[in-house]
Design a protein around this motif. Sequence first.
Motif, mmCIF file in Angstrom:
data_model
loop_
_atom_site.group_PDB
_atom_site.id
_atom_site.type_symbol
_atom_site.label_atom_id
_atom_site.label_comp_id
_atom_site.label_asym_id
_atom_site.label_seq_id
_atom_site.Cartn_x
_atom_site.Cartn_y
_atom_site.Cartn_z
ATOM 1 N N ILE A 10 84.691 39.191 34.937
ATOM 2 C CA ILE A 10 83.595 38.403 34.357
ATOM 3 C C ILE A 10 83.392 38.911 32.792
ATOM 4 O O ILE A 10 83.252 38.080 32.060
ATOM 5 C CB ILE A 10 82.279 38.595 35.342
ATOM 6 C CG1 ILE A 10 82.376 37.821 36.672
ATOM 7 C CG2 ILE A 10 81.026 38.218 34.418
ATOM 8 C CD1 ILE A 10 81.376 37.587 37.518
ATOM 9 N N THR A 11 83.144 40.074 32.726
ATOM 10 C CA THR A 11 83.001 40.792 31.391
ATOM 11 C C THR A 11 84.158 40.185 30.453
ATOM 12 O O THR A 11 83.978 39.679 29.393
ATOM 13 C CB THR A 11 82.942 42.251 31.598
ATOM 14 O OG1 THR A 11 82.002 42.659 32.307
ATOM 15 C CG2 THR A 11 82.638 42.976 30.159
ATOM 16 N N GLU A 12 85.255 40.355 30.878
ATOM 17 C CA GLU A 12 86.634 40.067 30.107
ATOM 18 C C GLU A 12 86.492 38.668 29.812
ATOM 19 O O GLU A 12 86.645 38.313 28.503
ATOM 20 C CB GLU A 12 87.586 40.169 30.928
ATOM 21 C CG GLU A 12 88.974 40.823 30.198
ATOM 22 C CD GLU A 12 90.007 40.949 31.577
ATOM 23 O OE1 GLU A 12 90.141 42.217 31.992
ATOM 24 O OE2 GLU A 12 90.460 39.885 32.429
ATOM 25 N N LEU A 13 86.046 37.532 30.672
ATOM 26 C CA LEU A 13 86.173 36.179 30.369
ATOM 27 C C LEU A 13 84.893 35.870 29.260
ATOM 28 O O LEU A 13 85.171 35.060 28.646
ATOM 29 C CB LEU A 13 85.949 35.574 31.751
ATOM 30 C CG LEU A 13 86.871 35.482 32.466
ATOM 31 C CD1 LEU A 13 86.525 34.825 34.031
ATOM 32 C CD2 LEU A 13 88.142 34.336 32.082
ATOM 33 N N ASN A 14 83.748 36.551 29.507
ATOM 34 C CA ASN A 14 82.998 36.209 28.748
ATOM 35 C C ASN A 14 83.218 36.659 27.508
ATOM 36 O O ASN A 14 82.748 36.016 26.081
ATOM 37 C CB ASN A 14 81.496 37.180 29.021
ATOM 38 C CG ASN A 14 80.428 36.229 29.521
ATOM 39 O OD1 ASN A 14 79.992 35.216 28.983
ATOM 40 N ND2 ASN A 14 80.077 36.497 30.908
ATOM 41 N N LYS A 15 83.908 37.904 27.181
ATOM 42 C CA LYS A 15 84.077 38.025 25.980
ATOM 43 C C LYS A 15 85.118 37.190 25.056
ATOM 44 O O LYS A 15 84.804 36.802 23.954
ATOM 45 C CB LYS A 15 84.793 39.693 25.993
ATOM 46 C CG LYS A 15 85.058 40.450 24.598
ATOM 47 C CD LYS A 15 85.431 41.902 24.845
ATOM 48 C CE LYS A 15 85.788 42.449 23.554
ATOM 49 N NZ LYS A 15 87.053 43.225 23.692
ATOM 50 N N GLN A 16 86.199 36.885 25.891
ATOM 51 C CA GLN A 16 87.227 35.874 25.446
ATOM 52 C C GLN A 16 86.697 34.664 25.086
ATOM 53 O O GLN A 16 86.612 34.038 24.002
ATOM 54 C CB GLN A 16 88.207 35.691 26.556
ATOM 55 C CG GLN A 16 89.398 34.957 26.140
ATOM 56 C CD GLN A 16 90.198 35.796 25.140
ATOM 57 O OE1 GLN A 16 90.777 36.828 25.489
ATOM 58 N NE2 GLN A 16 90.168 35.377 23.820
ATOM 59 N N LEU A 17 85.814 34.027 25.803
ATOM 60 C CA LEU A 17 85.147 32.731 25.790
ATOM 61 C C LEU A 17 84.037 32.768 24.574
ATOM 62 O O LEU A 17 83.961 31.824 23.663
ATOM 63 C CB LEU A 17 84.255 32.218 27.101
ATOM 64 C CG LEU A 17 85.168 31.747 28.333
ATOM 65 C CD1 LEU A 17 84.386 31.764 29.362
ATOM 66 C CD2 LEU A 17 85.876 30.497 27.772
#
Length: 327
Positions: A10-17
């Motif tokens: 979830i953290t990774e996706l948020n950072k990428q998005l």
Amino acid sequence: MEESRIRERITELNKQLKQYAKEYYELDQPTVTDQEYDQLYHELVQLETANPNFITEDSVTQQVGGKILEGFEKVRHEHVMLSLGNAFNKEDLLAFDQRVKKLTDRQISYICELKIDGLAISLTYENGRFIQGATRGDGTVGENITENLKMVKSIPKRLSQPYTVEVRGECYMPKDSFLKLNMAREESGENVFANPRNAAAGSLRQLDTRVVAKRNLSSFIYSVAVFGELTAISQSEVLTELKELGFNINQEAEVCHSMEEVWTFIQKFQELRNTLPYEIDGIVVKVNEFAAQEDIGFTVKAPRWAIAYKFPAEESETKLLDIEWTV
Ligand code: NAD
């Protein structure tokens, strides 16, 4: 998946998005297609829905994308400018229909509108005179781009009636203006814009109105935030009133009485989209009756009474750019 791994993802996706959103909204230079963005966003929504404890306030799913750029005065939207929930297939639409019908007992119809791929704008008129134009920004605060919007021919500077209203719509760059602009930029060694949406956004953020005037932008207005003297009780009626006031309204909107009719409309425009003189990236399906819209309400980010069906990936904007350049 293990809990710690879910939280990490979830953290990774948020950072990428967030990085992609910055490239898209602030720099007007996306590095991935909308479909790639939507796929990651969808993965995040699914993980968060299954694990609501892991939703943070600053997650991209909890905020309207976009940021206010320096150089423009800020405008606080008295009525927030929201985003739209997404649908990618017929099942998503049927689930939307079921959700809607659980939230209202009224007899409803839907109105299908083309999803214009431009930049959301808000226009304020006082006694029929155009006094302020703004971008969506983060939904609560946008940029004051009044002088730039005065350069857009299809935006009336005076309405046909002395009404005090605030309307919402899309400012976009027609495909032919986009091709001409990119050709000229290529000739003069400047970077070309990735697509008409980015070209429109880049143009509206020009500090020199003469540059904006040359960009041949256009607009479609599709909703009202402050009704003033308007009397419409449905979206289809509001489109008629907006047209009478002098706004450019997209003529393709159609009232549908079932999800089958909605699906037929979607398929028709999936076929026709490349023949239109402006770019669309999907179809917006809205509950037509305002009384039912009121019953149904909003999430923090979008109305529950509307959904944006996004066209599938194989018709991506990068592909469109390639095709158009070779004709
Ligand atoms: P959205 O574009 O999916 O939908 C909401 C917007 O649709 C509204 O704000 C409005 O401006 C527009 N719209 C067009 N026609 C409309 C109509 N007839 N009625 C109502 N609204 C209409 O949502 P968003 O929050 O503006 O943007 C998110 C989307 O932007 C993503 O789904 C993705 O496609 C794209 N994006 C792409 C990147 C990238 O890197 N490629 C990054 C961020 C966002």
